[in-house]
Design a protein around this motif. Sequence first.
Motif, PDB file in Angstrom:
ATOM      1  N   ASN A   6     -31.239 -43.583 -36.275  1.00  0.00           N
ATOM      2  CA  ASN A   6     -31.394 -44.287 -37.546  1.00  0.00           C
ATOM      3  C   ASN A   6     -32.082 -45.620 -37.293  1.00  0.00           C
ATOM      4  O   ASN A   6     -31.612 -46.436 -36.516  1.00  0.00           O
ATOM      5  N   ASP A   7     -33.204 -45.880 -37.954  1.00  0.00           N
ATOM      6  CA  ASP A   7     -33.962 -47.115 -37.769  1.00  0.00           C
ATOM      7  C   ASP A   7     -33.396 -48.292 -38.562  1.00  0.00           C
ATOM      8  O   ASP A   7     -33.869 -49.414 -38.404  1.00  0.00           O
ATOM      9  N   TYR A   8     -32.417 -48.067 -39.418  1.00  0.00           N
ATOM     10  CA  TYR A   8     -31.907 -49.132 -40.290  1.00  0.00           C
ATOM     11  C   TYR A   8     -30.713 -49.836 -39.651  1.00  0.00           C
ATOM     12  O   TYR A   8     -29.833 -49.203 -39.071  1.00  0.00           O
ATOM     13  N   TRP A  39     -36.493 -57.378 -54.855  1.00  0.00           N
ATOM     14  CA  TRP A  39     -36.471 -56.187 -54.007  1.00  0.00           C
ATOM     15  C   TRP A  39     -37.886 -55.702 -53.674  1.00  0.00           C
ATOM     16  O   TRP A  39     -38.244 -55.558 -52.503  1.00  0.00           O
ATOM     17  N   VAL A  43     -38.546 -56.396 -49.758  1.00  0.00           N
ATOM     18  CA  VAL A  43     -38.003 -55.318 -48.919  1.00  0.00           C
ATOM     19  C   VAL A  43     -39.150 -54.412 -48.499  1.00  0.00           C
ATOM     20  O   VAL A  43     -39.796 -53.782 -49.333  1.00  0.00           O
ATOM     21  N   GLU A  44     -39.365 -54.371 -47.195  1.00  0.00           N
ATOM     22  CA  GLU A  44     -40.497 -53.622 -46.663  1.00  0.00           C
ATOM     23  C   GLU A  44     -40.267 -52.113 -46.713  1.00  0.00           C
ATOM     24  O   GLU A  44     -41.138 -51.341 -47.086  1.00  0.00           O
ATOM     25  N   THR A  45     -39.077 -51.689 -46.303  1.00  0.00           N
ATOM     26  CA  THR A  45     -38.774 -50.256 -46.285  1.00  0.00           C
ATOM     27  C   THR A  45     -37.278 -50.065 -46.507  1.00  0.00           C
ATOM     28  O   THR A  45     -36.480 -50.924 -46.135  1.00  0.00           O
ATOM     29  N   PHE A  46     -36.918 -48.979 -47.129  1.00  0.00           N
ATOM     30  CA  PHE A  46     -35.513 -48.689 -47.376  1.00  0.00           C
ATOM     31  C   PHE A  46     -35.338 -47.197 -47.589  1.00  0.00           C
ATOM     32  O   PHE A  46     -36.304 -46.466 -47.818  1.00  0.00           O
ATOM     33  N   MET A  47     -34.108 -46.768 -47.504  1.00  0.00           N
ATOM     34  CA  MET A  47     -33.758 -45.378 -47.769  1.00  0.00           C
ATOM     35  C   MET A  47     -32.707 -45.379 -48.867  1.00  0.00           C
ATOM     36  O   MET A  47     -31.674 -46.026 -48.739  1.00  0.00           O
ATOM     37  N   GLU A  48     -32.978 -44.705 -49.945  1.00  0.00           N
ATOM     38  CA  GLU A  48     -32.028 -44.606 -51.046  1.00  0.00           C
ATOM     39  C   GLU A  48     -31.468 -43.191 -51.068  1.00  0.00           C
ATOM     40  O   GLU A  48     -32.221 -42.218 -51.013  1.00  0.00           O
TER      41      GLU A  48
END
Length: 56
Positions: A6-8, A39, A43-48
């Motif tokens: 997981n990269d987060y 947001w 926020v560059e990248t995210f997972m929803e």
Amino acid sequence: QVSPKNDYQFGFSMEFADQAAYTRYNDHPDHVAFVRDRWIPEVETFMEIDYVPLGW
């Protein structure tokens, strides 16, 4: 999530009483403004992940 796959580094979870409560939150002007003004620009990248509980 602690897996090295997981990269987060951070995450948060929210639970709502029902679909109507989620819809009120999601459509609320303060939430809409936060997403638009903070947001999206910050926020560059995210997972929803949205899911429906199984209801055991």
